[in-house]
Design a protein around this motif. Sequence first.
Motif, mmCIF file in Angstrom:
data_model
loop_
_atom_site.group_PDB
_atom_site.id
_atom_site.type_symbol
_atom_site.label_atom_id
_atom_site.label_comp_id
_atom_site.label_asym_id
_atom_site.label_seq_id
_atom_site.Cartn_x
_atom_site.Cartn_y
_atom_site.Cartn_z
ATOM 1 N N TRP A 190 29.733 8.686 71.054
ATOM 2 C CA TRP A 190 29.367 10.061 71.075
ATOM 3 C C TRP A 190 28.814 10.649 69.461
ATOM 4 O O TRP A 190 27.686 11.185 69.369
ATOM 5 C CB TRP A 190 30.606 10.982 71.313
ATOM 6 C CG TRP A 190 30.896 11.267 72.648
ATOM 7 C CD1 TRP A 190 31.726 10.666 73.467
ATOM 8 C CD2 TRP A 190 29.998 11.941 73.480
ATOM 9 N NE1 TRP A 190 31.787 11.093 74.668
ATOM 10 C CE2 TRP A 190 30.756 11.947 74.942
ATOM 11 C CE3 TRP A 190 28.895 12.771 73.596
ATOM 12 C CZ2 TRP A 190 30.220 12.503 75.894
ATOM 13 C CZ3 TRP A 190 28.396 13.584 74.492
ATOM 14 C CH2 TRP A 190 28.808 13.534 75.795
ATOM 15 N N ARG A 191 29.214 10.010 68.350
ATOM 16 C CA ARG A 191 28.736 10.108 67.193
ATOM 17 C C ARG A 191 27.290 9.819 67.059
ATOM 18 O O ARG A 191 26.438 10.399 66.192
ATOM 19 C CB ARG A 191 29.690 9.718 65.924
ATOM 20 C CG ARG A 191 31.028 10.359 65.947
ATOM 21 C CD ARG A 191 31.861 9.999 64.685
ATOM 22 N NE ARG A 191 32.060 8.497 64.554
ATOM 23 C CZ ARG A 191 33.197 7.967 65.133
ATOM 24 N NH1 ARG A 191 33.995 8.846 65.493
ATOM 25 N NH2 ARG A 191 33.427 6.750 65.239
ATOM 26 N N LEU A 192 26.962 8.626 67.348
ATOM 27 C CA LEU A 192 25.723 8.031 67.449
ATOM 28 C C LEU A 192 24.840 8.873 68.153
ATOM 29 O O LEU A 192 23.848 9.074 67.897
ATOM 30 C CB LEU A 192 25.831 6.497 67.792
ATOM 31 C CG LEU A 192 24.373 5.717 67.853
ATOM 32 C CD1 LEU A 192 24.186 5.484 66.265
ATOM 33 C CD2 LEU A 192 24.583 4.256 68.584
ATOM 34 N N THR A 242 24.975 12.141 68.868
ATOM 35 C CA THR A 242 24.858 13.441 68.005
ATOM 36 C C THR A 242 23.792 12.858 66.911
ATOM 37 O O THR A 242 22.873 13.845 66.679
ATOM 38 C CB THR A 242 26.096 13.815 67.556
ATOM 39 O OG1 THR A 242 26.881 14.013 68.366
ATOM 40 C CG2 THR A 242 25.776 15.012 66.582
ATOM 41 N N GLU A 243 23.870 12.011 66.165
ATOM 42 C CA GLU A 243 22.929 11.327 65.029
ATOM 43 C C GLU A 243 21.635 11.394 65.857
ATOM 44 O O GLU A 243 20.751 11.682 64.964
ATOM 45 C CB GLU A 243 23.793 10.199 64.247
ATOM 46 C CG GLU A 243 22.770 9.884 62.990
ATOM 47 C CD GLU A 243 23.238 8.817 62.458
ATOM 48 O OE1 GLU A 243 22.884 8.303 61.441
ATOM 49 O OE2 GLU A 243 24.555 8.251 62.815
ATOM 50 N N GLU A 297 34.111 7.375 71.198
ATOM 51 C CA GLU A 297 33.916 8.351 70.098
ATOM 52 C C GLU A 297 32.850 7.913 69.310
ATOM 53 O O GLU A 297 31.721 8.673 68.855
ATOM 54 C CB GLU A 297 35.267 8.724 69.441
ATOM 55 C CG GLU A 297 35.167 9.513 68.278
ATOM 56 C CD GLU A 297 35.294 10.928 68.915
ATOM 57 O OE1 GLU A 297 34.764 11.681 68.255
ATOM 58 O OE2 GLU A 297 35.486 11.223 70.370
ATOM 59 N N SER A 298 32.709 6.591 69.012
ATOM 60 C CA SER A 298 31.489 6.309 68.110
ATOM 61 C C SER A 298 30.421 6.173 68.803
ATOM 62 O O SER A 298 29.347 6.603 68.082
ATOM 63 C CB SER A 298 31.922 4.749 67.889
ATOM 64 O OG SER A 298 30.690 4.178 67.104
#
Length: 328
Positions: A201-203, A205-206, A198-199
């Motif tokens: 994925w967020r990275l 996206t950023e 999840e982390s």
Amino acid sequence: MASSSSSSPLKFIEKSLLATGPFALSYTDPDQKWVIRKHLTSFLQDFSNFDLSTDTFNHNNGTTVQLFRLDGSLRTPQQSTAVQLTIWVHENYPLTPPLVFVIPPDSMTPVRTNHPFVSSSGFTNSNYIETWEYPPCNLLNFVRNLRRVLANDHPFVQTDSIPTKTRSVSRPEALDRLVTSLHYDVLAIMSRSEEEIESLWRLQTEVKQRSESVRTIISDLETERETLKENVLKLEEDTDVLAIWVERNYPKLMKATSKDVGVEEMFEMEEEKKLLVESLAADKAIEDVLCNLEEASRRGEMEIGSYLKHVRVLAREQFFSRHHHLYM
């Protein structure tokens, strides 16, 4: 469903195994029946609180069989909460292990999530079942093993995955504890992995958003560079024009600085061009006057009659002025 509550367990077992017609059980081999009789008798001697009966069991493939059924509670040494069990003696027992289901005490107390041996439906599948082999394995030893398994990890009460004990344990119990430990270790690793994913994925996206921002900045810089190139080219053209003008008018500039001619002579034009410039200047002046008259009329500072009179005069002059410089 026939039950042994009205007769002794041994008589009920023998009667059920000898039954024919619609009450016949699904155990067909005589040697198998003798083993079942022996194992059920031994089991009920140790666990007398279980009730023996016969009932219809529905397999997942849709087939139905008539089997022995055991219902009772299993109390673990470490827990005060008893576990209600339903045990079905499989039609291929003892070659196939029994089918055991944990029954929740009520609808508000489901089986704990991610229990290593008990599914959400209550079906129990311990290491003893996985490694079942007859004759070493039997119904009585299985339930004894299951009691230790549930003592280590109760299906309804949160317990430690491996309780600390100083006494030595049997090989099956050690394997059960190892399986339990590995099960919870895998769950912990999966939980951490999901958080890491999840982390990431967020990275990702950023990073994509920043990449889009960088591409936008690069595009703007490319546009600005092209604009600067155009401005440079225009400046070069203007420089060339200025250089040509200086080259043509340099002698006049020298004469002006030596006081032989006036500055006006440096910018001396041909008569036709001079008349054209004067005509254009007059046209622009008339245009400005017409705009001012229109604004004054709109604000009410000039009467409409006076406004029309001035416009008519100025329009005539502008017409002749434009006609003059168009046909020069």
